[in-house]
Design an enzyme around this catalytic site. Structure first.
Site, PDB file in Angstrom:
ATOM      1  N   GLU A  49      -1.435  -9.204   4.337  1.00  0.00           N
ATOM      2  CA  GLU A  49      -1.362  -9.690   5.715  1.00  0.00           C
ATOM      3  C   GLU A  49      -2.725  -9.914   6.344  1.00  0.00           C
ATOM      4  OE1 GLU A  49      -1.348  -5.168   6.147  1.00  0.00           O
ATOM      5  OE2 GLU A  49      -0.714  -6.678   4.698  1.00  0.00           O
ATOM      6  N   CYS A 106       0.836  -1.207   0.000  1.00  0.00           N
ATOM      7  CA  CYS A 106       0.000   0.000   0.000  1.00  0.00           C
ATOM      8  C   CYS A 106       0.873   1.260   0.000  1.00  0.00           C
ATOM      9  CB  CYS A 106      -0.971  -0.029   1.176  1.00  0.00           C
ATOM     10  SG  CYS A 106      -2.163  -1.369   1.075  1.00  0.00           S
TER      11      CYS A 106
END
EC number: 6.3.5.2
Length: 513
Positions: free
Chosen positions: A174, A85
């Site tokens: 994750e 990100c």
């Protein structure tokens, strides 16, 4: 000190709330991982000899003034880098690509299409679900980078420069919602970084015992023992490391579960042959909490009072220099970091007085709850302790919403005991991550017998989770819920209604306060 493992992946923290999860996921692969601030220098990283580096997500825009950066020399270390990100956007900025505000922000599940089977996507399907959480996107990748995946809202959902071992994804692998997130991290650790996966909880025990001995020397340690999983594991680990240099102090603050005080003394004083001092401080705590209804204020009062009681009692002992606590990664996350927002302060983190005279020992502050249970089992702690229901440091003080009174505490204590008993009877105690009752600061009208009642409502909270960072409400069978509700209303005084909380985390936290 000897490094824990010859292979390590370092995660740089740019402020995302799930950053520690990246570390956790890497460890699950058998590769040791540590989280470090984004301000770490390239020279410091070089000394650590990492096999790979991960840039985490974060709430900032990479192009905004004052946005967190990293030491640019990190890109010259020749170590594989994965940007997640914000981390990918930072990498894009550094190498001359373009990042801009997205026309349509993406938050939640999304489908991406893999266009280039880089090592990161090795063996993975072309179409897959990922978890997006971004307001910016990459408009133009840097020179040398290839677009690996995209979707209609995000033209660069993943990219790579395999010649230099740089990879980036615009989603969060994750998080469990990313269908093949674990596989991507596995590919990064093994296919890209060349790790072998030889780290285990045994390694962790060896390292922590060495660190404890090095930190403590021949001095004395006082352990804040509550009887919960975290403090129990801390006590046994430290006792294993330094033996009789450890003194455990158990404070009964009047906010414990039913029968807990007696159980703690029996388990640790008799079962583990530890030096445990019991302090009855019930009146002192309840006096300080009288009239206080704000949850943050309650947490701070309980945290401060804990330390003050410890200091007073420790002053009666000889040469106590260290205080051991069961602070976990999740405590630190939710209390905020330099770049992350505070969700709630934890008594182990945000409630400590500035003038505290102890030096802290927090051997679990890099572990998640399920890792602590594994550690406890590895240390030989009995299942009834390792699998004891998680219990917050402030105890029932944050399960009584609003002002705390003796009557309210007794309601929560008795209703919680019924819940735990019935969950165990139903064989659900290992399936459900955490379950407890809470008392909202409200009453409602009911009918018992032929009489009108105006009594309290008890809330039941039961969640399933892997690590406590995210959770879902537990699907307890209706017949079990019926038994629990009936028993609570019939056996606990001043209760005429029971409700079941069916909210996930996020948006709610597991505890109500």
């Amino acid at each position: 000190m000897e490094q824990l493992s010859e292979e390590m992946i370092v995660v740089l923290d740019f402020g995302g709330q799930y950053n520690q999860l990246i570390t956790r996921r890497i460890r699950d692969l058998g590769v040791y991982s540590e989280l470090h601030p984004n301000t770490i220098t390239a020279e410091q990283l070089k000394e650590m000899k990492p096999k790979g580096i991960i840039f985490s997500g974060g709430p900032n825009s990479a192009y905004a003034e004052g946005a967190p950066k990293c030491d640019p020399a990190i890109f010259d270390l020749g170590v594989p880098i994965l940007g997640i990100c914000y981390g990918m956007q930072l990498m894009t900025q550094h190498f001359g690509g373009k990042v801009d505000a997205a026309e349509h922000r993406e938050y939640g599940k999304a489908t991406i299409t893999v266009e280039n089977q880089s090592k990161l996507f090795q063996g993975l399907p072309v179409e897959q679900t990922v978890w997006m959480s971004h307001g910016d996107l990459i408009v133009a990748p840097p020179e040398g980078f290839v677009v690996d995946a995209q979707n209609p809202s995000c033209p660069v959902a993943a990219m790579s420069d395999e010649a230099r071992n740089y990879y980036g994804v615009q989603f969060q692998p994750e998080v469990r919602h990313s269908q093949f997130g674990d596989d991507m991290l596995k590919n990064f650790a093994f296919a890209v970084c060349g790790c072998e996966g030889n780290w285990s909880m045994e390694n962790f025990i060896e390292l922590e015992m060495e660190k404890i001995r090095e930190q403590v020397g021949d001095k004395q340690v006082l352990c804040a023992l509550s009887g919960g999983v975290d403090s129990s594991v801390v006590a046994v680990l430290i006792h294993k490391a330094i033996g009789d240099q450890l003194t455990c102090m158990f404070i009964d603050h009047g906010l414990l579960r039913k029968g807990e005080a007696d159980s703690v003394m029996k388990t640790f004083s008799e079962g583990f042959n530890m030096n445990v001092i019991k302090i009855d401080a019930k009146d002192r705590f309840l006096s300080k909490l009288e009239g206080v209804s704000d949850p943050e204020q309650k947490r701070k009062i309980i945290g401060n009072e804990f330390i003050y009681v410890f200091e007073e009692e420790a002053s009666k002992l000889k040469d106590m220099d260290f205080l051991a606590q069961g602070t976990l990664y999740t405590d630190i996350i939710e209390s905020g970091t330099a770049t992350a927002q505070t969700i709630k302060s934890h008594h182990n983190v945000g409630g400590l007085p500035e003038d505290m005279r102890f030096e802290l020992i927090e051997p679990l502050n890099t572990l998640f709850k399920d890792e602590v249970r594994k550690l406890g089992t590895e240390l030989g702690i009995p299942d009834e302790v390792v699998w004891r229901q998680p219990f917050p440091g402030p105890g029932l003080g944050i399960r009584v919403l609003g002002e705390i009174t003796e009557e309210k505490l007794e309601i929560v204590r008795e209703s919680d005991a019924i819940l735990r008993e019935e969950i165990k009877k139903a064989g659900l105690d290992r399936e459900i991550w955490q379950y407890f009752t809470a008392l909202p600061n409200m009453r409602s009208v009911g009918v018992m017998g032929d009489a009108r009642t105006y009594d309290y409502t008890v809330g039941i909270r039961a969640v399933t989770s892997i690590d406590g960072m995210t959770s879902d409400w537990a699907r307890i069978p209706w017949d079990v819920l019926e038994i629990i509700s009936t028993r609570i209303v019939n056996e606990v005084k001043h209760v005429n209604r029971v409700v079941y909380d069916i909210t996930s985390k996020p948006p709610a936290t597991i505890e109500w306060e």
